[in-house]
Motif scaffolding. Structure first.
Motif, mmCIF file in Angstrom:
data_model
loop_
_atom_site.group_PDB
_atom_site.id
_atom_site.type_symbol
_atom_site.label_atom_id
_atom_site.label_comp_id
_atom_site.label_asym_id
_atom_site.label_seq_id
_atom_site.Cartn_x
_atom_site.Cartn_y
_atom_site.Cartn_z
ATOM 1 N N LEU A 308 0.911 -1.286 0.160
ATOM 2 C CA LEU A 308 -0.211 0.074 -0.011
ATOM 3 C C LEU A 308 0.837 1.227 0.011
ATOM 4 O O LEU A 308 0.515 2.327 -0.616
ATOM 5 N N GLN A 309 2.258 1.190 0.573
ATOM 6 C CA GLN A 309 2.804 2.233 0.440
ATOM 7 C C GLN A 309 3.381 2.724 -0.880
ATOM 8 O O GLN A 309 3.527 3.903 -1.192
ATOM 9 N N THR A 310 3.532 1.663 -1.658
ATOM 10 C CA THR A 310 3.869 2.009 -3.037
ATOM 11 C C THR A 310 2.779 2.791 -3.909
ATOM 12 O O THR A 310 3.194 3.656 -4.681
ATOM 13 N N VAL A 311 1.670 2.741 -3.575
ATOM 14 C CA VAL A 311 0.542 3.506 -4.107
ATOM 15 C C VAL A 311 0.528 4.930 -3.947
ATOM 16 O O VAL A 311 0.518 5.804 -4.722
ATOM 17 N N PHE A 312 0.907 5.265 -2.495
ATOM 18 C CA PHE A 312 0.929 6.613 -2.219
ATOM 19 C C PHE A 312 2.290 7.148 -2.567
ATOM 20 O O PHE A 312 2.592 8.562 -2.682
ATOM 21 N N ARG A 313 3.360 6.444 -2.626
ATOM 22 C CA ARG A 313 4.495 6.819 -3.027
ATOM 23 C C ARG A 313 4.503 7.122 -4.889
ATOM 24 O O ARG A 313 5.078 8.173 -5.203
ATOM 25 N N ASP A 314 3.712 6.352 -5.479
ATOM 26 C CA ASP A 314 3.500 6.611 -6.777
ATOM 27 C C ASP A 314 2.816 8.047 -6.944
ATOM 28 O O ASP A 314 2.958 8.773 -8.053
ATOM 29 N N VAL A 315 1.492 8.237 -6.307
ATOM 30 C CA VAL A 315 1.031 9.513 -5.964
ATOM 31 C C VAL A 315 1.678 10.807 -5.985
ATOM 32 O O VAL A 315 1.416 11.565 -6.708
ATOM 33 N N LEU A 316 2.601 10.764 -5.011
ATOM 34 C CA LEU A 316 3.617 11.676 -4.774
ATOM 35 C C LEU A 316 4.471 11.991 -6.069
ATOM 36 O O LEU A 316 4.772 13.149 -6.558
ATOM 37 N N THR A 317 4.837 11.072 -6.575
ATOM 38 C CA THR A 317 5.652 11.042 -7.882
ATOM 39 C C THR A 317 5.083 11.843 -8.837
ATOM 40 O O THR A 317 5.569 12.603 -9.512
ATOM 41 N N ILE A 318 3.655 11.457 -8.909
ATOM 42 C CA ILE A 318 2.927 12.167 -9.970
ATOM 43 C C ILE A 318 2.736 13.623 -9.693
ATOM 44 O O ILE A 318 2.740 14.422 -10.416
ATOM 45 N N LEU A 320 4.262 15.575 -7.572
ATOM 46 C CA LEU A 320 5.531 16.587 -7.609
ATOM 47 C C LEU A 320 6.266 16.585 -8.749
ATOM 48 O O LEU A 320 6.982 17.296 -9.079
ATOM 49 N N GLY A 321 5.858 15.634 -9.714
ATOM 50 C CA GLY A 321 6.477 15.826 -10.922
ATOM 51 C C GLY A 321 7.989 15.387 -11.050
ATOM 52 O O GLY A 321 8.878 16.042 -11.809
ATOM 53 N N THR A 322 8.059 14.177 -10.101
ATOM 54 C CA THR A 322 9.708 14.148 -9.907
ATOM 55 C C THR A 322 10.254 13.503 -11.167
ATOM 56 O O THR A 322 11.451 13.386 -11.097
#
Length: 381
Positions: A308-318, A320-322
């Motif tokens: 589940l942590q990977t979901v919100f890690r991906d959300v932040l990646t999107i 913040l446009g990293t």
């Protein structure tokens, strides 16, 4: 194939251990540390194999082809004791047994080697039992302790061990192992390596099992589509049920086998009356089995939380446009939509909630209540 080829993405560690294996008298106590998936136990077994290897040329020790190397990897070598616990903590009686074993002289090899996985699960009282054995070991004994980080081990033990620090392999290194060495289709290997975030054991499990991939898919989609408190409560209960069912399924046959073995050891036949003393031993076995099942269920729930942590890690990646690659690339469209429905601050808050839930289930807190609170926090307001 050299024994060192099993250590993926660890060139510095391989060089350090290879040099030690060539010495007449290597360091007597080691502490292997690294995050889950870094290969602590794999490195410990490889080092043990190289120390016991039959190859006369010291520079080639760890050949991977001799009888000794094979028996160490299988865990059947007479001079190797590989201890791991399936309980919440390592008991003081188990530590005393290891200390006693360390006094034995090697049966066939140069060294008596004791590998202790999950050394972080030793309470202070248990650690003190090992301390003197590690401070003043017999000249023929080598200790190898494994833990996630140095701070997870009692400082007095840590100070007497030589450190080996491992890292999680890069994604491409895991892909190379799964596709190039183990023969999985490259697309599947790449997908599983991404989902596992470099954890070789998890990546291999996902590649082997369609059911495991389907279950993970079910888990990571849960927060994306939560819309009500009843749905959140149902999702929490479902995850807890899955974890318990897996623990029960894995344990059932083993528990029955252990009970029959205990009765045989005590000389109890099928129709014979069980005495109070035997009943007490059966109750003790059942308690140990319950603790082991609880740990298995807790470990499964913890894996759900990591997924589940990977979901919100991906959300932040999107958000913040990293530019970093997504972990759940197969959910790209859903993740972009989900990212638009919350702020980066909310995504970070959800990651904090997941971290807190992992801490809670590692104690005696109710997993069901912890997961219900977590799932309710994911509901879009």
């Amino acid at each position: 194939m050299s024994i060192w080829d099993t250590l993926i993405g660890q060139p510095e560690v391989v060089e350090q251990l290879r040099q030690q294996a060539q010495l007449e008298r290597p360091t007597h106590a080691w502490l292997f540390t690294g995050p889950p998936g870094s290969g602590r136990s794999t490195a410990a077994r490889a080092f043990a194999a190289s120390l016991l290897c039959e190859e006369p040329n010291t520079q080639l020790r760890g050949c991977g082809v001799c009888k000794t190397c094979h028996s160490v990897l299988r865990g059947t070598h007479a001079d190797l004791t590989h201890f791991s616990t399936e309980n919440i903590s390592i008991k003081i009686e188990q530590a005393r047994e290891l200390v006693t074993k360390a006094q034995d002289r090697p049966a066939v090899g140069r060294w008596r080697i004791i590998i202790v996985e999950d050394a972080d699960r030793m309470p202070e009282r248990t650690s003190n039992v090992l301390l003197k054995a590690i401070e003043e070991p017999p000249e023929h004994t080598i200790w190898i302790l494994c833990a996630p980080s140095p701070v997870d081990v009692l400082v007095t033990i840590r100070s007497r061990c030589r450190p080996v620090t491992l890292r999680v392999p890069d994604r491409e290194e895991v892909v190379k192992l799964l596709a190039g060495v183990e023969g999985y289709p490259e697309a599947l290997a790449r997908h599983c390596a991404s989902l596992a975030q470099g954890h070789i054991g998890v990546a291999r499990h996902l590649a082997q099992s369609d059911k495991a991939r389907q279950r993970r898919e079910q888990v990571v989609r849960m927060p994306i589509f939560l819309s009500s408190v009843p749905a959140a409560m149902h999702a929490a209960q479902e995850l807890v049920n899955i974890a318990q069912e897996e623990a029960d399924h894995t344990s059932k046959e083993r528990h029955e086998r252990e009970l029959q073995e205990l009765l045989r050891t005590l000389g109890i036949t099928e129709d014979e009356k069980i005495t109070p003393n035997v009943k007490a031993q059966i109750r003790q076995l059942e308690e140990e089995q319950k603790r082991r099942s609880r740990r298995m269920a807790t470990d499964t729930l913890d894996r759900f939380l990591i997924d589940l942590q990977t979901v919100f890690r991906d959300v932040l990646t999107i958000q913040l446009g990293t530019g970093s690659a997504l972990i759940n690339t197969h959910l790209t469209a859903e993740l972009h939509d989900y990212a638009q429905r919350m702020s980066p601050e909310q995504a970070l808050g959800h990651l904090d909630t997941l971290t807190l839930t992992r801490k809670r289930i590692s104690t005696n807190a109710s997993a069901k209540l912890a997961f219900e609170a977590m799932m309710c926090s994911f509901i879009q307001r």
